[in-house]
Design a protein around this motif. Structure first.
Motif, mmCIF file in Angstrom:
data_model
loop_
_atom_site.group_PDB
_atom_site.id
_atom_site.type_symbol
_atom_site.label_atom_id
_atom_site.label_comp_id
_atom_site.label_asym_id
_atom_site.label_seq_id
_atom_site.Cartn_x
_atom_site.Cartn_y
_atom_site.Cartn_z
ATOM 1 N N GLU A 175 9.827 66.437 77.404
ATOM 2 C CA GLU A 175 8.691 65.991 76.349
ATOM 3 C C GLU A 175 9.097 64.839 75.657
ATOM 4 O O GLU A 175 10.199 64.921 75.148
ATOM 5 C CB GLU A 175 8.356 67.104 75.775
ATOM 6 N N VAL A 176 8.361 63.764 75.584
ATOM 7 C CA VAL A 176 8.766 62.686 74.674
ATOM 8 C C VAL A 176 7.777 62.892 73.381
ATOM 9 O O VAL A 176 6.730 63.053 73.391
ATOM 10 C CB VAL A 176 8.092 61.353 75.341
ATOM 11 N N LYS A 177 8.583 62.758 72.123
ATOM 12 C CA LYS A 177 8.109 62.936 71.122
ATOM 13 C C LYS A 177 7.685 61.811 70.096
ATOM 14 O O LYS A 177 8.476 60.726 70.280
ATOM 15 C CB LYS A 177 8.525 63.991 69.972
#
Length: 56
Positions: free
Chosen positions: A54-56
């Motif tokens: 997941e890219v935050k």
């Protein structure tokens, strides 16, 4: 495979056309245009999905 989820891509029906093409799409929209083996492609899609973060 645009617009499909990973699960939908991996659930694609396939069949063995011959010894050189053991995993060929058995989907109506691909049958007449895709005669290549897609086994390695499906393995790559699965590996990429499993390695995704997941890219935050």
């Amino acid at each position: 495979m645009v617009g499909k989820t990973v699960d939908e891509v991996l659930a694609m029906k396939t069949y063995a056309k011959n010894d050189a093409h053991p995993v060929v799409p058995d989907e109506e929209d691909l049958k007449s245009t895709c005669t290549m083996n897609v086994g390695s492609y499906l393995e790559g899609v699965k590996a990429a999905a499993e390695a995704a973060v997941e890219v935050k």
